[in-house]
Write a protein that holds these residues in place. Sequence first.
Motif, short mmCIF file in Angstrom:
data_model
loop_
_atom_site.label_atom_id
_atom_site.label_comp_id
_atom_site.label_asym_id
_atom_site.label_seq_id
_atom_site.Cartn_x
_atom_site.Cartn_y
_atom_site.Cartn_z
N VAL A 29 35.52 19.65 -95.49
CA VAL A 29 35.79 18.29 -95.36
C VAL A 29 34.46 17.83 -96.55
O VAL A 29 33.93 18.14 -97.08
N GLU A 30 35.40 16.70 -97.10
CA GLU A 30 34.46 16.08 -98.37
C GLU A 30 33.72 15.20 -98.23
O GLU A 30 33.26 15.33 -96.73
N GLU A 33 32.06 12.60 -95.62
CA GLU A 33 33.11 12.82 -93.83
C GLU A 33 32.10 13.51 -93.23
O GLU A 33 31.73 14.17 -93.86
N ASP A 34 32.47 13.17 -92.38
CA ASP A 34 31.87 14.21 -90.70
C ASP A 34 32.88 15.14 -90.06
O ASP A 34 34.33 14.57 -90.91
N ASP A 35 32.69 15.99 -89.17
CA ASP A 35 33.69 17.27 -88.70
C ASP A 35 35.27 15.81 -88.92
O ASP A 35 36.23 16.47 -88.75
N ALA A 37 36.23 13.19 -89.13
CA ALA A 37 36.86 12.15 -89.82
C ALA A 37 37.41 13.49 -90.53
O ALA A 37 38.85 12.69 -91.05
N ALA A 38 37.30 13.98 -91.09
CA ALA A 38 38.03 15.31 -91.61
C ALA A 38 38.79 16.12 -90.77
O ALA A 38 40.15 16.12 -91.61
N ARG A 41 41.55 13.22 -90.77
CA ARG A 41 42.77 13.40 -92.36
C ARG A 41 42.98 14.45 -92.70
O ARG A 41 44.28 14.31 -93.02
N GLU A 42 42.92 15.44 -91.90
CA GLU A 42 43.56 16.92 -92.25
C GLU A 42 45.00 16.99 -91.22
O GLU A 42 46.38 17.49 -91.86
#
Length: 128
Positions: A29-30, A33-35, A37-38, A41-42
């Motif tokens: 998680v960047e 970010e929340d989980d 959003a991560a 993206r991932e």
Amino acid sequence: MHAADGRLLLVRRANPPAEGTWSLPGGRVEAGEDDAAAVVREVAEETGLRVTPLHVVGVVERDAPDGGIYVITDLACRVIDGMLAAGDDATDAGWFDAVGLAAATTSPGLIEALSDWGVLPHPPPDLS
């Protein structure tokens, strides 16, 4: 992440830890970010698919190479669109049914966690 037919989305890890094994798409998680959003993206980076997170499936802790602990939160997602293709940090990506998952070399603890969470793909019914 399960497909409508019960298959599970996995990626073959391109990097340590567990390089070369099949695992759930994901990563760090960047900042900012929340989980949810991560995971969006991932999954896009590793599989080419765009998803919407639905709910938390489970949480595990794994040893980090630096002696710390990774706290990993896995979320169920629905695929919105995209074309499945291995991307960043993955050498392959695919949908696995129970038979395919049983034959795959998976990351340490993956099968146990999926079983504990009740999200393993079910074997096909015996129609004999």
